[in-house]
Write an enzyme that holds these catalytic residues in place. Structure first.
Site, PDB file in Angstrom:
ATOM      1  CG  ASP A   1      -1.962   0.986   1.314  1.00 42.48           C
ATOM      2  OD1 ASP A   1      -2.859   0.892   0.456  1.00 42.48           O
ATOM      3  OD2 ASP A   1      -1.929   1.874   2.196  1.00 42.48           O
TER       4      ASP A   1
ATOM      5  CD  GLU B   1      -2.429   2.622  -3.554  1.00 46.47           C
ATOM      6  OE1 GLU B   1      -3.510   3.183  -3.722  1.00 46.47           O
ATOM      7  OE2 GLU B   1      -1.762   2.749  -2.496  1.00 46.47           O
TER       8      GLU B   1
HETATM    9  C1  ABC Z   1     -11.872   7.169   3.690  1.00 47.60           C
HETATM   10  C2  ABC Z   1     -13.252   7.177   3.070  1.00 47.60           C
HETATM   11  C3  ABC Z   1     -13.314   8.092   1.869  1.00 47.60           C
HETATM   12  C4  ABC Z   1     -12.835   9.473   2.267  1.00 47.60           C
HETATM   13  C5  ABC Z   1     -11.457   9.377   2.922  1.00 47.60           C
HETATM   14  C6  ABC Z   1     -11.022  10.739   3.449  1.00 47.60           C
HETATM   15  O1  ABC Z   1     -11.498   8.476   4.016  1.00 47.60           O
HETATM   16  O2  ABC Z   1     -13.567   5.835   2.657  1.00 47.60           O
HETATM   17  O3  ABC Z   1     -14.642   8.152   1.386  1.00 47.60           O
HETATM   18  O4  ABC Z   1     -12.745  10.256   1.105  1.00 47.60           O
HETATM   19  C7  ABC Z   1      -8.125   3.540   3.230  1.00 47.60           C
HETATM   20  C8  ABC Z   1      -9.566   3.171   2.985  1.00 47.60           C
HETATM   21  C9  ABC Z   1     -10.325   4.349   2.444  1.00 47.60           C
HETATM   22  C10 ABC Z   1     -10.165   5.550   3.380  1.00 47.60           C
HETATM   23  C11 ABC Z   1      -8.662   5.843   3.487  1.00 47.60           C
HETATM   24  C12 ABC Z   1      -8.363   7.065   4.360  1.00 47.60           C
HETATM   25  O5  ABC Z   1      -8.019   4.700   4.049  1.00 47.60           O
HETATM   26  O6  ABC Z   1      -9.610   2.116   2.043  1.00 47.60           O
HETATM   27  O7  ABC Z   1     -11.697   4.014   2.354  1.00 47.60           O
HETATM   28  O8  ABC Z   1     -10.887   6.636   2.814  1.00 47.60           O
HETATM   29  O9  ABC Z   1      -8.707   6.832   5.674  1.00 47.60           O
HETATM   30  C13 ABC Z   1      -4.389   3.249  -0.511  1.00 47.60           C
HETATM   31  C14 ABC Z   1      -5.393   2.099  -0.452  1.00 47.60           C
HETATM   32  C15 ABC Z   1      -6.684   2.605   0.133  1.00 47.60           C
HETATM   33  C16 ABC Z   1      -6.416   2.955   1.585  1.00 47.60           C
HETATM   34  C17 ABC Z   1      -5.146   3.652   1.804  1.00 47.60           C
HETATM   35  C18 ABC Z   1      -4.794   4.065   3.145  1.00 47.60           C
HETATM   36  C19 ABC Z   1      -4.212   3.789   0.824  1.00 47.60           C
HETATM   37  O10 ABC Z   1      -5.498   1.464  -1.682  1.00 47.60           O
HETATM   38  O11 ABC Z   1      -7.736   1.681   0.061  1.00 47.60           O
HETATM   39  O12 ABC Z   1      -7.507   3.818   2.008  1.00 47.60           O
HETATM   40  O13 ABC Z   1      -4.070   2.951   3.680  1.00 47.60           O
HETATM   41  C20 ABC Z   1      -3.850   8.507  -1.882  1.00 47.60           C
HETATM   42  C21 ABC Z   1      -2.674   7.545  -1.726  1.00 47.60           C
HETATM   43  C22 ABC Z   1      -3.073   6.115  -2.067  1.00 47.60           C
HETATM   44  C23 ABC Z   1      -4.300   5.697  -1.236  1.00 47.60           C
HETATM   45  C24 ABC Z   1      -5.411   6.700  -1.540  1.00 47.60           C
HETATM   46  C25 ABC Z   1      -6.674   6.377  -0.758  1.00 47.60           C
HETATM   47  O14 ABC Z   1      -4.983   8.023  -1.183  1.00 47.60           O
HETATM   48  O15 ABC Z   1      -1.610   7.963  -2.546  1.00 47.60           O
HETATM   49  O16 ABC Z   1      -1.992   5.260  -1.767  1.00 47.60           O
HETATM   50  N1  ABC Z   1      -4.721   4.306  -1.497  1.00 47.60           N
HETATM   51  C26 ABC Z   1      -4.449  11.844  -5.932  1.00 47.60           C
HETATM   52  C27 ABC Z   1      -3.099  11.577  -5.320  1.00 47.60           C
HETATM   53  C28 ABC Z   1      -3.053  10.169  -4.753  1.00 47.60           C
HETATM   54  C29 ABC Z   1      -4.174  10.020  -3.756  1.00 47.60           C
HETATM   55  C30 ABC Z   1      -5.500  10.314  -4.397  1.00 47.60           C
HETATM   56  C31 ABC Z   1      -6.595  10.226  -3.355  1.00 47.60           C
HETATM   57  O17 ABC Z   1      -5.476  11.617  -4.975  1.00 47.60           O
HETATM   58  O18 ABC Z   1      -2.080  11.739  -6.279  1.00 47.60           O
HETATM   59  O19 ABC Z   1      -1.827   9.966  -4.118  1.00 47.60           O
HETATM   60  O20 ABC Z   1      -4.165   8.652  -3.264  1.00 47.60           O
HETATM   61  O21 ABC Z   1      -7.820  10.242  -3.993  1.00 47.60           O
HETATM   62  C32 ABC Z   1      -5.267  10.927 -11.063  1.00 47.60           C
HETATM   63  C33 ABC Z   1      -3.968  11.558 -10.641  1.00 47.60           C
HETATM   64  C34 ABC Z   1      -3.684  11.108  -9.238  1.00 47.60           C
HETATM   65  C35 ABC Z   1      -4.819  11.510  -8.323  1.00 47.60           C
HETATM   66  C36 ABC Z   1      -6.115  10.927  -8.875  1.00 47.60           C
HETATM   67  C37 ABC Z   1      -7.314  11.293  -7.993  1.00 47.60           C
HETATM   68  O22 ABC Z   1      -6.317  11.348 -10.196  1.00 47.60           O
HETATM   69  O23 ABC Z   1      -2.918  11.140 -11.488  1.00 47.60           O
HETATM   70  O24 ABC Z   1      -2.476  11.666  -8.784  1.00 47.60           O
HETATM   71  O25 ABC Z   1      -4.600  10.951  -7.039  1.00 47.60           O
HETATM   72  O26 ABC Z   1      -5.572  11.285 -12.354  1.00 47.60           O
END
Ligand code: ABC
Ligand code: CA
Length: 545
Positions: free
Chosen positions: A239, A263
């Site tokens: 992750d 990831e």
């Molecule tokens: C919870 C709620 C959500 C709420 C959030 C604040 O809290 O469910 O509704 O919005 C876990 C849970 C989630 C939880 C989170 C936070 O924890 O599964 O449900 O969200 O508490 C990994 C996992 C993911 C996990 C975590 C945390 C990490 O796969 O399931 O979440 O251990 C970032 C991280 C990425 C992470 C993701 C959730 O957040 O980098 O590792 N996933 C941009 C950034 C990304 C960022 C993303 C967030 O926004 O660059 O780094 O991800 O939405 C593309 C661009 C990207 C861009 C996207 C949106 O668009 O190229 O750069 O991403 O085109």
């Protein structure tokens, strides 16, 4: 003769890594992603079922014993590996939960030395792993190193200072100094901030582990070695890979002794590709973005797909062999939330299977679940009744079988990079011997006429040889001059194999329509030298809508 020291050392290594699966071991497989809380109830509750309101973000009751009980459903589609949610003890939040929900997903670790008892007991987990292994399948563990999750009781009063309401009692790291000082990630373009500031929210700050501290680094290296060898996991999904400095990862991967795939949530292929220098592979987020653009609508851009293959070969250590390909996962809206066109959906799924990367299917795709953004993309699988008679369950089964057949039919399948033969407004034709694929985005109400000159490919593609298009199970004969003509129905993808390799995929063969009746709305004709197959391939694609 006494064994030499070297022999003993080799034996010791072998014993330690008896289960240690490498990148090339994983390359041969396909992965089904299980979100543990949402896949299957324990056997004792299975027949009653249970409601699961995805919007509520509460635990729905899935367990390791539930997964074990439904391995037939997964293996029945042809998967020979599963990926499960993180297994460690999780943050508990008071109910009703904060806006970001609860730790039902497993990504809010609190103590890496204890198991998440919501998913079962230690013996349930071991029982699952040995059941998986006894079927000849692999199991991949999802691990979170970047953070431990905390709960800020004063979040509403003081969102700028998450430490104010946090107790670290019971945490595997329980000193403030074992974390980076608090700062929220506000700019994903700032790499230092991405690595050393915090993910999460004011209510559930994800306390960023101080991976600049060597003692903390050593803690995680020895932890991962122990977890993998203690439970005999075969691989890791890592992750938040981009949230820890790159040079942390080679030592971590080495300590694990198994295949690692990370990831990096970013669409930039050069940025993401950089991480293939430090671990085995990455999830193909850049490619995923392009696949959405190609297949979301009948007006999508097919040239994006060729661009994606080009980018991967330019920026990834082993090109397409450095990725896990996916169409859906637990963090993104499901593909059928963008379109309900079954032609587009089947082509988008096929992309994942005909490529170089390790195909990964997220639970629920086979049931054509339609959930949108998190948390709605995490529907319980038991609500489907594990129906195996669904069109996409069968489609995925066929694609898995086709990949198996290609792999068994020719060792070159696992070493030959995907080659784009041509793209046009609505199509892309690709060769990865012995598989030839033509994907289209004409949609379910159109048919397409494919004409490919394959005679010079040899190896079962010569003039008058028999091929099988495995999606429709139609046999097609290459004509006397080495041309292959075929009509796709209902916007379906076309995947060809020499018939000598296809007998297990298609037991009942229909004779192919020879393409009569299709009206060409457009046509392309491309002749190019194919280095991988050392032959000239000519392709004409006509599609009528
Ligand atoms: C919870 C709620 C959500 C709420 C959030 C604040 O809290 O469910 O509704 O919005 C876990 C849970 C989630 C939880 C989170 C936070 O924890 O599964 O449900 O969200 O508490 C990994 C996992 C993911 C996990 C975590 C945390 C990490 O796969 O399931 O979440 O251990 C970032 C991280 C990425 C992470 C993701 C959730 O957040 O980098 O590792 N996933 C941009 C950034 C990304 C960022 C993303 C967030 O926004 O660059 O780094 O991800 O939405 C593309 C661009 C990207 C861009 C996207 C949106 O668009 O190229 O750069 O991403 O085109
Ligand atoms: Ca970090």
């Amino acid at each position: 003769m006494a064994p030499s020291l070297l022999t003993l050392a080799t034996l010791a290594l072998w014993a330690h890594h008896a289960y240690a699966a490498s990148a090339s071991d994983w390359q041969k497989r396909t992965i089904y992603q299980v979100m543990t809380d949402r896949f299957a109830l324990p056997p004792s509750q299975d027949s009653q079922g249970a409601p699961c309101d995805t919007g509520a973000q509460l635990p729905c009751g899935g367990t390791w014993s539930g997964i074990e009980n439904h391995l037939d459903y997964i293996q029945g589609m042809g998967f020979d590996a599963i990926w499960i949610s993180p297994i460690v003890a999780q943050l508990q939040v008071p109910l009703p939960p904060p806006a970001d929900g609860t730790a039902y997903h497993g990504y809010w670790p609190e103590n890496i030395y204890a198991l998440n008892d919501a998913f079962g007991t230690d013996s349930d987990l071991r029982s699952l792993i040995s059941a998986v292994h006894s079927r000849g399948m692999f199991i991949m563990l999802d691990v979170v190193v970047n953070h431990l999750a905390t709960y800020n009781v004063t979040a509403n009063a003081d969102p700028a200072n998450p430490w104010s309401g946090i107790s670290l009692t019971g945490y595997s790291l329980d000193e403030d100094s074992e974390y980076h000082p608090f700062c929220p990630i506000t700019n994903y373009g700032n790499q230092t901030m991405v690595e050393q500031c915090w993910l999460g929210s004011a209510a559930v700050p994800l306390a960023d582990v101080n991976t600049e501290n060597q003692t903390t680094v050593d803690t995680y290296y020895s932890w991962i070695g122990d977890v993998v060898s203690n439970y005999t996991f075969d691989g890791l999904r890592i992750d938040t890979l981009k949230h820890i400095r790159k040079d942390f990862w080679p030592g971590f991967a080495q300590a694990s002794g198994v295949f690692t795939i990370g990831e990096v949530l970013d669409s930039d292929a050069q940025y993401v590709g950089g991480y293939t220098q430090v671990i085995d592979a990455v999830l193909d987020y850049p490619g995923w973005g392009m696949v959405l653009q190609a297949f979301q609508t009948t007006g999508g851009s097919m040239s994006m797909l060729a661009q994606s293959i080009q980018n991967t070969s330019t920026y990834f250590k082993n090109g397409g062999f450095s990725v896990g390909s996916f169409l859906e996962n637990h963090d993104q809206p499901r593909f059928p939330s963008f379109t309900n066109d079954t032609g587009l959906i089947k082509n988008a799924i096929a992309w994942v299977f005909v490529n170089d990367g390790i195909p990964i299917v997220y639970e629920g795709q086979e049931q054509e679940y339609t959930g949108g953004a998190v948390p709605y993309d995490r529907e319980a699988i038991w609500l489907s009744g594990y129906e195996t008679n669904k069109p996409l369950y069968k489609h995925i089964t066929t694609l898995n079988m086709a990949r198996q057949a290609a792999k068994n039919g020719s060792s070159s399948f696992l070493t030959t990079h995907m080659e784009v033969i041509s793209t046009s407004t609505h199509s892309i034709a690709m060769a990865k011997y012995p598989m030839l694929s033509v994907l289209t985005n004409v949609g379910q109400s159109a048919s397409g006429q494919v004409s490919v000159a394959v005679g010079s490919l040899g190896n079962g593609y010569s003039a008058n040889s028999e091929l099988v298009e495995v999606i429709s199970c139609s046999s097609v004969k290459v004509d006397g001059s080495g041309n292959l003509a075929f009509t796709t129905q209902s916007g379906a993808p076309a995947v060809f194999l020499p018939s000598s390799m296809a007998s297990k995929v298609c037991t009942n063969l229909a004779a192919s329509g020879s393409g009569s009746g299709a009206k060409g709305a457009f046509s392309t004709s491309i002749y190019m030298m194919s280095a991988a197959v050392s032959s000239v391939i000519a392709l004409v694609l006509l599609v009528s809508a």
